[in-house]
Write a protein that holds these residues in place. Structure first.
Motif, PDB file in Angstrom:
ATOM      1  N   SER A 119       0.854  -1.200   0.000  1.00 22.86           N
ATOM      2  CA  SER A 119       0.000   0.000   0.000  1.00 22.86           C
ATOM      3  C   SER A 119       0.880   1.237   0.000  1.00 22.86           C
ATOM      4  CB  SER A 119      -0.904   0.033   1.235  1.00 22.86           C
ATOM      5  OG  SER A 119      -1.885  -0.952   1.150  1.00 22.86           O
ATOM      6  N   ILE A 120       0.515   2.200  -0.817  1.00 29.85           N
ATOM      7  CA  ILE A 120       1.195   3.490  -0.863  1.00 29.85           C
ATOM      8  C   ILE A 120       0.116   4.560  -0.734  1.00 29.85           C
ATOM      9  CG2 ILE A 120       2.552   5.074  -2.289  1.00 29.85           C
ATOM     10  CD1 ILE A 120       3.396   1.976  -3.406  1.00 29.85           C
ATOM     11  N   LYS A 121       0.267   5.411   0.270  1.00 23.32           N
ATOM     12  CA  LYS A 121      -0.713   6.487   0.488  1.00 23.32           C
ATOM     13  C   LYS A 121      -0.011   7.820   0.354  1.00 23.32           C
ATOM     14  CE  LYS A 121      -3.682   3.669   3.226  1.00 23.32           C
ATOM     15  NZ  LYS A 121      -5.016   3.658   3.600  1.00 23.32           N
ATOM     16  N   ASP A 122      -0.598   8.658  -0.434  1.00 24.60           N
ATOM     17  CA  ASP A 122      -0.115  10.006  -0.671  1.00 24.60           C
ATOM     18  C   ASP A 122      -1.336  10.915  -0.567  1.00 24.60           C
ATOM     19  OD1 ASP A 122       2.335  11.565  -2.107  1.00 24.60           O
ATOM     20  OD2 ASP A 122       0.419  12.316  -2.865  1.00 24.60           O
ATOM     21  N   GLU A 126      -4.055   7.050  -3.693  1.00 26.00           N
ATOM     22  CA  GLU A 126      -3.841   5.813  -2.950  1.00 26.00           C
ATOM     23  C   GLU A 126      -3.610   4.705  -3.962  1.00 26.00           C
ATOM     24  OE1 GLU A 126      -6.805   6.550   0.867  1.00 26.00           O
ATOM     25  OE2 GLU A 126      -7.395   5.129  -0.698  1.00 26.00           O
ATOM     26  N   ASP A 155       5.076  20.060  -2.738  1.00 31.30           N
ATOM     27  CA  ASP A 155       4.818  18.635  -2.519  1.00 31.30           C
ATOM     28  C   ASP A 155       5.096  17.758  -3.742  1.00 31.30           C
ATOM     29  OD1 ASP A 155       4.007  19.152   0.080  1.00 31.30           O
ATOM     30  OD2 ASP A 155       1.909  19.442  -0.502  1.00 31.30           O
ATOM     31  N   ARG A 158       7.647  14.837  -3.126  1.00 30.38           N
ATOM     32  CA  ARG A 158       7.056  13.743  -2.352  1.00 30.38           C
ATOM     33  C   ARG A 158       6.115  12.924  -3.219  1.00 30.38           C
ATOM     34  NH1 ARG A 158       2.731  15.960  -0.057  1.00 30.38           N
ATOM     35  NH2 ARG A 158       1.706  15.034  -1.827  1.00 30.38           N
ATOM     36  N   TYR A 159       5.274  13.605  -3.990  1.00 30.29           N
ATOM     37  CA  TYR A 159       4.319  12.951  -4.890  1.00 30.29           C
ATOM     38  C   TYR A 159       5.059  12.069  -5.902  1.00 30.29           C
ATOM     39  CZ  TYR A 159       0.988  12.635  -8.782  1.00 30.29           C
ATOM     40  OH  TYR A 159       0.183  12.191  -9.813  1.00 30.29           O
ATOM     41  N   ASN A 162       6.464   8.902  -4.271  1.00 30.49           N
ATOM     42  CA  ASN A 162       5.419   7.910  -4.007  1.00 30.49           C
ATOM     43  C   ASN A 162       4.930   7.245  -5.290  1.00 30.49           C
ATOM     44  OD1 ASN A 162       5.415   7.942  -1.209  1.00 30.49           O
ATOM     45  ND2 ASN A 162       4.092   9.741  -1.135  1.00 30.49           N
ATOM     46  N   GLU A 164       6.870   6.638  -7.806  1.00 27.69           N
ATOM     47  CA  GLU A 164       7.945   5.697  -8.114  1.00 27.69           C
ATOM     48  C   GLU A 164       7.795   4.422  -7.294  1.00 27.69           C
ATOM     49  OE1 GLU A 164      11.054   3.652  -9.550  1.00 27.69           O
ATOM     50  OE2 GLU A 164      10.167   5.439 -10.430  1.00 27.69           O
ATOM     51  N   LYS A 165       7.432   4.544  -6.024  1.00 31.99           N
ATOM     52  CA  LYS A 165       7.196   3.358  -5.182  1.00 31.99           C
ATOM     53  C   LYS A 165       6.061   2.510  -5.766  1.00 31.99           C
ATOM     54  CE  LYS A 165       8.529   5.536  -0.837  1.00 31.99           C
ATOM     55  NZ  LYS A 165       8.002   6.068   0.435  1.00 31.99           N
ATOM     56  N   ALA A 166       5.004   3.174  -6.222  1.00 34.57           N
ATOM     57  CA  ALA A 166       3.867   2.443  -6.803  1.00 34.57           C
ATOM     58  C   ALA A 166       4.274   1.770  -8.115  1.00 34.57           C
ATOM     59  CB  ALA A 166       2.687   3.388  -7.021  1.00 34.57           C
TER      60      ALA A 166
END
Length: 190
Positions: A119-122, A126, A155, A158-159, A162, A164-166
């Motif tokens: 799970s990745i929450k930004d 989501e 931001d 940060r966006y 996230n 990239e993680k997804a």
């Protein structure tokens, strides 16, 4: 998608989707006709595609195994990196957006693998990927939901991180021993 189905028909859409999949999987063939279910009351359009991939397992001499990549290219558009990370104005996003993408991979044998959820929450989105195994079938369920119509200048970093993680979570590969590659490597090492 509704406009595309109405304008071009299901057969044309099916041909385009098959060609799209062929850019990722050599030897892909249609296993069943495209199914389209439109529920205007819930504003949900469900497309179900069935493919068979003849050359799913590719030999990796480097790793001495067979490998199969499972792609979810439809998600990549939602997880695309912003073209400009250094900005003077907020980053506009497509909102509201929600995509549920389910991939089922039917394998010739049963696998004993521990399922994993990510799970990745930004504040802007989501993303959740769940992995389940049912005997010979791997089921990957990806859910993306936008939460905002823009990202503030401060931001964007940060966006992007996230996203990239997804994108990394969407990459999925299977590996299995390949006796022919191992035998070839043993002969080379001798």
């Amino acid at each position: 998608l509704r406009a595309s189905v109405a304008a071009n028909g299901r057969d044309d859409l099916q041909k385009r989707y098959l060609n799209f999949q062929a850019s990722y999987y050599a030897g892909v063939e249609l296993a069943k006709p495209l199914q389209v279910v439109d529920d205007p009351l819930t504003n949900r359009l469900t497309l179900t595609e069935h493919y068979q991939i003849k050359d799913f397992w590719l030999r990796s001499d480097k790793h001495k195994r067979r490998e199969a990549a499972i792609e979810a290219p439809e998600l990549r558009d939602y997880l695309r990196q912003p073209s400009k990370l250094v900005r003077n104005s907020p980053l506009a996003l497509q909102h509201p957006s929600e995509l549920i993408h389910v991939t089922e991979v039917v394998l010739p044998e049963r696998w004993d693998v521990k399922p994993e959820d990510i799970s990745i929450k930004d504040p802007a989105f989501e993303f959740h990927r769940s992995e389940t195994w049912k005997d010979q079938t791997l089921v990957l369920t990806d859910r993306f939901k936008s939460l905002s119509e823009s990202v503030a200048v401060s931001d964007v970093g940060r966006y992007a991180a996230n996203l990239e993680k997804a994108r990394s979570a969407v990459n999925y590969s299977l590996y299995k021993n390949d006796p022919a590659t191992a035998e070839k490597a043993a002969k080379t090492d001798s």
